[in-house]
Design a protein around this motif. Structure first.
Motif, PDB file in Angstrom:
ATOM      1  N   LYS A   1      35.010 -47.155  20.921  1.00  0.00           N
ATOM      2  CA  LYS A   1      35.958 -45.752  20.448  1.00  0.00           C
ATOM      3  C   LYS A   1      34.876 -44.714  20.206  1.00  0.00           C
ATOM      4  O   LYS A   1      33.946 -44.881  19.530  1.00  0.00           O
ATOM      5  CB  LYS A   1      36.651 -46.258  19.215  1.00  0.00           C
ATOM      6  CG  LYS A   1      37.671 -47.502  19.492  1.00  0.00           C
ATOM      7  CD  LYS A   1      38.547 -47.488  18.209  1.00  0.00           C
ATOM      8  CE  LYS A   1      38.609 -49.013  17.736  1.00  0.00           C
ATOM      9  NZ  LYS A   1      39.041 -49.060  16.423  1.00  0.00           N
ATOM     10  N   PRO A   2      35.190 -43.727  20.669  1.00  0.00           N
ATOM     11  CA  PRO A   2      34.516 -42.565  20.675  1.00  0.00           C
ATOM     12  C   PRO A   2      34.199 -42.235  19.107  1.00  0.00           C
ATOM     13  O   PRO A   2      32.953 -41.802  18.824  1.00  0.00           O
ATOM     14  CB  PRO A   2      35.188 -41.270  21.334  1.00  0.00           C
ATOM     15  CG  PRO A   2      35.737 -41.879  22.291  1.00  0.00           C
ATOM     16  CD  PRO A   2      36.343 -43.186  21.789  1.00  0.00           C
ATOM     17  N   GLU A   3      35.270 -42.115  18.220  1.00  0.00           N
ATOM     18  CA  GLU A   3      35.120 -42.185  16.913  1.00  0.00           C
ATOM     19  C   GLU A   3      34.052 -42.839  16.189  1.00  0.00           C
ATOM     20  O   GLU A   3      33.271 -42.515  15.290  1.00  0.00           O
ATOM     21  CB  GLU A   3      36.283 -42.011  15.988  1.00  0.00           C
ATOM     22  CG  GLU A   3      37.105 -43.460  16.384  1.00  0.00           C
ATOM     23  CD  GLU A   3      38.158 -43.331  17.309  1.00  0.00           C
ATOM     24  OE1 GLU A   3      38.938 -44.483  17.489  1.00  0.00           O
ATOM     25  OE2 GLU A   3      38.015 -42.836  18.429  1.00  0.00           O
ATOM     26  N   ASP A   4      33.571 -44.107  16.612  1.00  0.00           N
ATOM     27  CA  ASP A   4      32.778 -44.828  16.097  1.00  0.00           C
ATOM     28  C   ASP A   4      31.244 -44.085  16.558  1.00  0.00           C
ATOM     29  O   ASP A   4      30.517 -44.417  15.773  1.00  0.00           O
ATOM     30  CB  ASP A   4      33.067 -46.196  16.639  1.00  0.00           C
ATOM     31  CG  ASP A   4      34.185 -46.894  16.108  1.00  0.00           C
ATOM     32  OD1 ASP A   4      34.642 -46.646  15.158  1.00  0.00           O
ATOM     33  OD2 ASP A   4      34.419 -47.998  16.843  1.00  0.00           O
ATOM     34  N   ALA A   5      31.259 -43.697  17.948  1.00  0.00           N
ATOM     35  CA  ALA A   5      30.032 -43.177  18.027  1.00  0.00           C
ATOM     36  C   ALA A   5      29.736 -42.076  17.239  1.00  0.00           C
ATOM     37  O   ALA A   5      28.514 -41.740  16.625  1.00  0.00           O
ATOM     38  CB  ALA A   5      30.224 -42.685  19.486  1.00  0.00           C
ATOM     39  N   VAL A   6      30.730 -41.102  16.820  1.00  0.00           N
ATOM     40  CA  VAL A   6      30.539 -39.926  15.931  1.00  0.00           C
ATOM     41  C   VAL A   6      30.118 -40.515  14.628  1.00  0.00           C
ATOM     42  O   VAL A   6      29.338 -40.066  14.046  1.00  0.00           O
ATOM     43  CB  VAL A   6      31.980 -39.021  15.840  1.00  0.00           C
ATOM     44  CG1 VAL A   6      31.653 -38.279  14.755  1.00  0.00           C
ATOM     45  CG2 VAL A   6      31.992 -38.708  17.246  1.00  0.00           C
ATOM     46  N   LYS A   7      30.832 -41.652  14.296  1.00  0.00           N
ATOM     47  CA  LYS A   7      30.343 -42.026  12.803  1.00  0.00           C
ATOM     48  C   LYS A   7      29.060 -42.766  12.994  1.00  0.00           C
ATOM     49  O   LYS A   7      28.319 -42.421  11.870  1.00  0.00           O
ATOM     50  CB  LYS A   7      31.435 -43.090  12.522  1.00  0.00           C
ATOM     51  CG  LYS A   7      31.341 -43.851  10.892  1.00  0.00           C
ATOM     52  CD  LYS A   7      32.222 -44.965  11.011  1.00  0.00           C
ATOM     53  CE  LYS A   7      32.073 -45.745   9.606  1.00  0.00           C
ATOM     54  NZ  LYS A   7      32.843 -46.885   9.471  1.00  0.00           N
ATOM     55  N   ALA A   8      28.461 -43.180  13.806  1.00  0.00           N
ATOM     56  CA  ALA A   8      27.080 -43.748  13.906  1.00  0.00           C
ATOM     57  C   ALA A   8      26.172 -42.630  13.848  1.00  0.00           C
ATOM     58  O   ALA A   8      25.176 -42.764  13.290  1.00  0.00           O
ATOM     59  CB  ALA A   8      27.107 -44.567  15.226  1.00  0.00           C
TER      60      ALA A   8
ATOM     61  N   PRO B   1      31.908 -39.997  25.652  1.00  0.00           N
ATOM     62  CA  PRO B   1      32.137 -39.688  24.302  1.00  0.00           C
ATOM     63  C   PRO B   1      31.814 -40.814  23.382  1.00  0.00           C
ATOM     64  O   PRO B   1      31.550 -40.604  22.233  1.00  0.00           O
ATOM     65  CB  PRO B   1      33.684 -39.483  24.457  1.00  0.00           C
ATOM     66  CG  PRO B   1      34.176 -40.034  25.448  1.00  0.00           C
ATOM     67  CD  PRO B   1      32.985 -40.119  26.511  1.00  0.00           C
ATOM     68  N   GLY B   2      31.597 -41.989  23.880  1.00  0.00           N
ATOM     69  CA  GLY B   2      31.369 -43.145  23.234  1.00  0.00           C
ATOM     70  C   GLY B   2      30.065 -43.654  23.062  1.00  0.00           C
ATOM     71  O   GLY B   2      29.669 -44.464  22.633  1.00  0.00           O
TER      72      GLY B   2
ATOM     73  N   LEU C   1      25.543 -38.754  23.593  1.00  0.00           N
ATOM     74  CA  LEU C   1      25.067 -38.625  24.739  1.00  0.00           C
ATOM     75  C   LEU C   1      25.547 -37.253  25.348  1.00  0.00           C
ATOM     76  O   LEU C   1      24.847 -36.450  26.238  1.00  0.00           O
ATOM     77  CB  LEU C   1      25.333 -39.578  25.863  1.00  0.00           C
ATOM     78  CG  LEU C   1      24.646 -39.515  27.428  1.00  0.00           C
ATOM     79  CD1 LEU C   1      23.077 -39.487  27.153  1.00  0.00           C
ATOM     80  CD2 LEU C   1      25.112 -40.888  28.143  1.00  0.00           C
ATOM     81  N   ASP C   2      26.887 -36.743  25.216  1.00  0.00           N
ATOM     82  CA  ASP C   2      27.506 -35.690  25.632  1.00  0.00           C
ATOM     83  C   ASP C   2      26.711 -34.383  25.188  1.00  0.00           C
ATOM     84  O   ASP C   2      26.767 -33.230  25.701  1.00  0.00           O
ATOM     85  CB  ASP C   2      28.931 -35.644  25.324  1.00  0.00           C
ATOM     86  CG  ASP C   2      29.865 -36.656  26.111  1.00  0.00           C
ATOM     87  OD1 ASP C   2      29.114 -36.859  27.051  1.00  0.00           O
ATOM     88  OD2 ASP C   2      30.830 -36.976  25.906  1.00  0.00           O
ATOM     89  N   ASP C   3      26.169 -34.401  23.812  1.00  0.00           N
ATOM     90  CA  ASP C   3      25.484 -33.503  23.389  1.00  0.00           C
ATOM     91  C   ASP C   3      24.006 -33.198  23.893  1.00  0.00           C
ATOM     92  O   ASP C   3      23.094 -32.131  23.463  1.00  0.00           O
ATOM     93  CB  ASP C   3      25.366 -33.439  21.943  1.00  0.00           C
ATOM     94  CG  ASP C   3      26.588 -33.389  21.154  1.00  0.00           C
ATOM     95  OD1 ASP C   3      27.374 -32.690  21.811  1.00  0.00           O
ATOM     96  OD2 ASP C   3      26.677 -33.896  19.940  1.00  0.00           O
TER      97      ASP C   3
END
Length: 152
Positions: free
Chosen positions: A119-126, A62-63, A146-148
């Motif tokens: 943190k996974p939320e940082d990956a989503v923000k990126a 997730p990250g 990567l999970d997508d």
């Protein structure tokens, strides 16, 4: 262990396995057993229906994001490209580690970067902020979690 001189590794391991099998058969004969399969299947084991489901390994990341659409550059320009992309990624996002792979058999980059955030939320923000950014006139970044990746 190394095979003795004059024999191949395959011959060595085949001989070793035959020797182990012979030793097992000798032990079974001494114990009054006729067959290894019968010996292993006897006893007070649990039925398969009663066995607990083995734990599953978490295969999610997730990250981690993939940054695609980077120029493919030779090793000589690797550091410059890495620095430019790293500044863009680090500008407004959390702590991360980056990897920009080289294409197999060449000295050029693969045109992508793998970034893993703490943190996974940082990956989503990126993904939300970097996806679609123009690196130059001919390179627009495509960023995905990567999970997508399998859904793309």
């Amino acid at each position: 262990l190394k095979p003795p001189l004059g024999s191949t590794e395959s011959q060595f391991w085949s001989a070793a396995m035959r020797r182990i099998q012979d030793l097992a058969e000798e032990q079974l004969e001494d114990a009054g057993e006729d067959d290894l399969i019968d010996f292993l299947s006897e006893g007070e084991g649990e039925d398969f229906d009663e066995l607990e489901e083995p734990p599953r390994m978490d295969e999610s990341f997730p990250g981690t994001i993939l940054v695609c659409g980077l120029p493919k550059v030779p090793q000589a320009k690797f550091d410059k490209l890495f620095g430019v992309v790293a500044r863009l990624i680090d500008k407004a996002h959390g702590e991360n580690s980056k990897h920009m792979p080289m294409e197999d058999g060449t000295d050029t980059t693969a045109g992508m970067m793998i970034v893993t955030y703490k943190k996974p939320e940082d990956a989503v923000k990126a993904v939300e902020t970097i996806n679609g950014v123009n690196l130059d006139k001919s390179h627009t970044l495509k960023v995905h979690l990567l999970d997508d990746f399998d859904r793309i």
